[in-house]
Enzyme design. Structure first.
Site, short mmCIF file in Angstrom:
data_model
loop_
_atom_site.label_atom_id
_atom_site.label_comp_id
_atom_site.label_asym_id
_atom_site.label_seq_id
_atom_site.Cartn_x
_atom_site.Cartn_y
_atom_site.Cartn_z
N CYS A 106 -0.79 2.04 -5.05
CA CYS A 106 -1.51 3.26 -5.44
C CYS A 106 -0.48 4.36 -5.70
CB CYS A 106 -2.45 3.69 -4.34
SG CYS A 106 -3.75 2.50 -4.06
N HIS A 111 0.85 -1.18 0.00
CA HIS A 111 0.00 0.00 0.00
C HIS A 111 0.89 1.23 0.00
CE1 HIS A 111 -3.82 -2.00 0.57
NE2 HIS A 111 -3.21 -2.83 1.39
#
Lengths: 530, 386
Positions: B211, B169
């Site tokens: 991301c 992440h």
């Protein structure tokens, strides 16, 4: 006397590899199996850390080279490592075939003295090396987990006298280092290098049954590496894999019938040609009609298959033909363990707690046990609150002897090692208050909310509690308690950011107002009258 | 002053031999112009070994897909020939033997669980709590303790092509490790620069699936780095699919796309990065996957995927050497091969051209110029010393 590690090429051929599998149906319908692979490097011995150089030529045939190099580099006389997953259920499963069943990773080594700082730096080295060898994360077995217990981990082999001294006792020249990491996972990445230490890998012989997809589905599984030196024999490495599988869970009819095929999803296709001896033993249960195929050679109620003479593919099946489905009716009559232990940590709050241990003597005579508790420093014992009771009555006299090393914050763990006298058919219960330390922000693991695992405590039945020891003379089977999960005071890790944000907002508001008032001039402005 | 004169005299004494060497070199260059040009115009990679660092930085069961991403890459690079000893696999959690895993010892990256990525032969080098930013940077830069075993070291050199894959992440210029600490784009850029200065790579391919992944390679400044990421600034990278029995998402879209493409190539594939990058499209990945090639000095159409994902170093099949003395052992070692060699000699290749003497590329003017230079210099030196 200086023992050297090199040996003649002719002797190398006397290296011997043996393997065995012991299958034991358990009372609750599960099946315990223990794989043992033993390699003996004949007439070899550990390196003397002072007198022997590290680069003496070595010759390896079937002894695992990668392990041999580590033992030599760090001059390890005896090394034990176990990686277990699950909790061994002594009550229903009895005594394990291989005693070292503590949950998680446990490692200990006996090393010959090699001068100042030598022991600890070699311990760090061997820990890192073994963790690389077996893909285990043992490097977190830092100083905070390392202890030197007096009684519970005696050397299993012999300790060579390494150099002439006026001390005739070899034991004074050796040091023990022990550490355990209860939160260690065991998975295929540990089995892969484990199999690579075997001469036949997993391609033939008993090791071909070690199928990770079945083994890691077992109710309990564990692997071990045990290296020891035996006088007049050599260096022996014993690799073990122990598993408890549950055929009832796999069976659609809840039958406890099992076979190698159902337990490991494989049959033995061919024997390992290097193995000097390759045996499967099945310990038959006595409680019901039991059928074993193919037919085996019986020895003292144990069915023995010799892989050298077997027909292949070999798939041994255990059947209970009279039983349609298996219902386990637990009765403590069958319990074979003479001593049982339970340990709990009661958490009244996040800062304090109470350790409660009961040691139950199931036999009708007095027994002695050595108890070992090693906890990291963040659990601190209040030794003065130690209370020993039997049936609610205080019995401080049952504490035979006590050795206690208090923890050093942020460094060494506590070692609490009493010897207790257990009255027959009674439960000895002791309690002690503990304090839970407040850790530094960076000392918390990434998943701090989960809590900390405490290593299992060890109970060692002993015969004579008064033997003198620099090295423990007690060689009986250890009993492990389950691990404990402790909830330590955990900060809100986002708190510093909140504080920073709030203070800077306040400062900004305050500063901006003052700055505004100080630097602006407020004057009347004449607006033009239209 | 005296010392200076001494040095000058030394030089004078050695000058003729230096000049002779220079001249010989000059003549030699004259005869080998073509191979040298060929060498410098080479488009293929000059690496001799391949390494892969595969990092899954996420902990916890619900991040199953990140473990599957890294394991998918592990399987692919292993299939394309990088041995386990050259793969550093970092997994921040254990999903294969997690108690929540209904399929013990297995990790799947697709619905229907067709392919087990964990298999029965896997070596995880850093796992659990060992996957930290510190360990990752120490691994890259080689600044590890003496007792750290070989399996936990990146033993690369200046001829190594290194593939670095990261997943987890992240956000704008950071990637979270273990949901506890972050590595920033600057940290990675500096670590790569240190690797370059320490001659720890020849070329480096960086791939990241998180991301806002493209921000992670925006700070690189060291040469010979090719980088790709799954999504641009302010954009999420999405998971690809769920498996109902596993109960969580099993792989991310970008990695799924990459792995599907790589499934089609094998060790000898000539697939190149240009074609590969052109397969990126928003419809399948659902984010704008980016490429950064300004630091990379080879053309993408000349850069093979196997230069980074494969473990096969360049093998050049040479013509049989013309020297008869070399031919001798061939006859001894392999009768069949020697037979072939004899045939080749007798039929197609004229013996004349195989002779090492009389280099054909030597033109007259060079020889003359060389001789004149030599004579002239010897004369000058003689006069000066006299």
């Amino acid at each position: 006397m200086i023992l050297s590690c090199d040996f003649l090429a002719a002797q190398a051929y006397s290296d011997r590899f043996t393997e065995s599998l012991v299958i034991r149906p358990l009372e609750d319908g599960k099946v315990a199996s223990l794989f043992t692979f033993t390699t003996l490097m004949a007439h070899a011995s550990g390196r003397d850390p002072i007198n022997d150089s590290e680069d003496k030529p070595q010759h390896y045939t079937i002894f695992p080279l990668s392990l041999g190099q580590i033992l030599r580099e760090y001059a390890i006389t005896e090394l034990h490592l176990t990686l277990n997953a699950g909790k061994w259920d002594y009550l229903h499963w009895g005594t394990p075939e291989d005693a070292d069943v503590g949950s998680g990773a446990e490692m200990w080594a006996w090393m010959a003295d090699g001068g100042a700082d030598s022991i600890d730096s070699r311990w760090v080295g061997v820990r890192n090396a073994v963790s690389g060898l077996l893909c285990a994360s043992l490097s977190s077995l830092s100083i905070q987990r390392t202890t030197s217990p007096l009684l519970a981990f005696p050397p299993l082999g012999d300790l060579p006298v390494i150099r002439p001294t006026n001390q005739t006792d070899a034991s004074k020249q050796y040091h023990l280092r022990h550490a355990s990491l209860p939160s260690e996972h065991v998975c295929t990445e540990n089995l892969t290098p484990f199999l690579k230490l075997l001469p036949c890998k997993s391609s033939s012989g008993l090791a071909s049954l070690l199928n990770p997809h079945k083994l890691f589905d077992a109710d309990w599984h564990g692997m071990g590496v045990h290296v020891r030196w035996l006088e007049r024999k050599g260096v022996e490495v014993k690799l073990t894999f122990q598993a408890v599988v549950d055929p009832v869970r796999y069976s659609p009819t809840h039958s406890r019938d099992a076979s190698l095929g159902s337990m490991f999803d494989r049959a033995i296709e061919k024997p390992c040609p290097v193995a000097a001896e390759s045996m499967i033993q099945v310990k038959s249960p006595t409680d019901a009609v039991f059928h074993l195929s193919p037919d085996a050679h019986m020895e003292n109620g144990i069915a023995v298959y010799d892989l050298a003479e077997a027909e292949y593919p070999l798939d041994i099946s255990l059947r209970w033909p009279a039983e349609l489905s298996f219902n386990y009716l637990f009765s403590s009559v069958h319990t074979s363990a003479p001593i049982r232990v339970t340990r709990v940590l009661r958490d009244a709050s996040q800062t304090h707690g109470r350790l409660t241990v009961s040691i139950i003597n199931e036999s009708n005579h007095t027994q002695y046990v050595a108890y070992l508790e090693t906890v990291p420093w963040f659990i601190q014992f209040y030794l003065h609150t130690l209370r020993i009771t039997v049936d609610g009555e205080p019995r401080p006299d049952l504490l035979h002897r006590l050795s206690y090393t208090p923890a050093i914050p942020h460094a060494d763990p506590t070692v609490f090692e009493p010897i207790f006298t257990l009255p027959p058919l009674k439960a000895l219960r002791f309690t002690m208050e503990v304090e839970k330390a407040f850790l530094r922000y960076t000392e918390h693991p990434p998943d701090a909310q989960r809590g900390w695992d405490l290593p299992p405590a060890v109970v060692l039945p002993i015969q004579n509690p008064d033997l003198p020891f620099p090295i423990s003379p007690y060689k009986s089977q250890r009993i492990y308690t389950s691990t404990l999960l402790v909830d330590l005071p955990t900060p809100d890790f986002s708190m510093p950011y909140n504080v920073i944000l709030m203070t800077s907002t306040l400062v900004a508001l305050f500063f901006a107002n003052i700055f505004n008032t100080l630097t602006r001039r407020f004057v009347w402005i004449q607006t033009a009258v239209a | 002053m005296g010392a200076f004169q001494g040095v000058v005299r030394q030089l004078m004494l050695r000058l003729p031999s230096c000049l002779l060497a220079l001249l010989l070199a000059f003549l030699a260059v004259g005869q080998q112009t073509n191979p040298v040009d060929e060498f410098f115009a080479r488009t293929s990679s000059t690496h001799t070994n391949n390494w892969a660092v595969l990092v899954c930085a996420s902990r916890y069961w619900f991040n199953y897909r990140h473990m599957a991403n890294a394991l998918g890459m592990y399987r692919t690079v292993k299939r394309l020939g990088i041995p386990d000893s050259n793969i550093i696999l970092m997994l921040a959690d254990d999903v294969a033997c997690n108690t929540r895993n209904k399929f013990p010892g297995s990790v799947y990256a697709n619905q229907g669980r067709r392919l087990d990525l964990y298999g029965d032969n896997i070596e995880v080098d850093y796992r659990g709590y060992e996957v930290t930013v510190e360990n990752f940077i120490r691994l890259l830069t080689g600044r590890v303790e003496d007792s750290v075993p070989r399996s936990k070291r990146l033993l690369t050199d200046e001829r190594s092509n290194v593939f670095v894959y990261m997943t987890g992440h992240g956000g704008n210029e950071f990637l979270k490790f273990q949901d506890n600490e972050e590595i920033s784009a600057f940290d990675i850029a500096d670590a790569f620069e240190q690797m370059w200065q320490k001659k720890r790579y020849n070329e480096l391919f960086f791939m990241i699936d998180t991301c806002q992944a493209n921000t992670m390679y925006s700070k690189f400044y060291s040469p010979n780095i090719l980088a790709t990421g799954s999504s641009m600034l302010d954009e999420n990278s999405y998971s690809h699919e769920n498996d109902a029995d596993i109960g969580v998402a099993v792989i991310d879209k970008f990695t799924h796309h990459v792995l599907s493409y790589l499934e089609g190539i094998n060790k000898t594939s000539k697939a190149n990065f240009k074609d590969f990058f052109e397969t990126y499209n928003f419809e399948t990945i659902r984010s704008h996957a980016g490429v950064r090639s300004d630091l990379f000095d080879r053309k993408l159409e000349d850069t093979l995927l196997t230069d980074f994902f494969g473990g096969v170093a360049q093998v050049e099949v040479m013509d049989i050497p013309p020297n008869p003395s070399v031919q001798e052992p061939l006859v001894k070692s392999d009768q069949k091969l020697a037979q072939g060699v004899d045939d080749a000699f007798s039929s197609s290749i004229p013996r004349q051209s195989l002779s090492p003497v009389n280099p054909p590329g030597m033109s007259g003017w060079r020889l003359w110029l060389g001789c004149a230079l030599m004579v002239g210099l010897v004369l000058v030196v003689g006069v000066f010393r006299g």
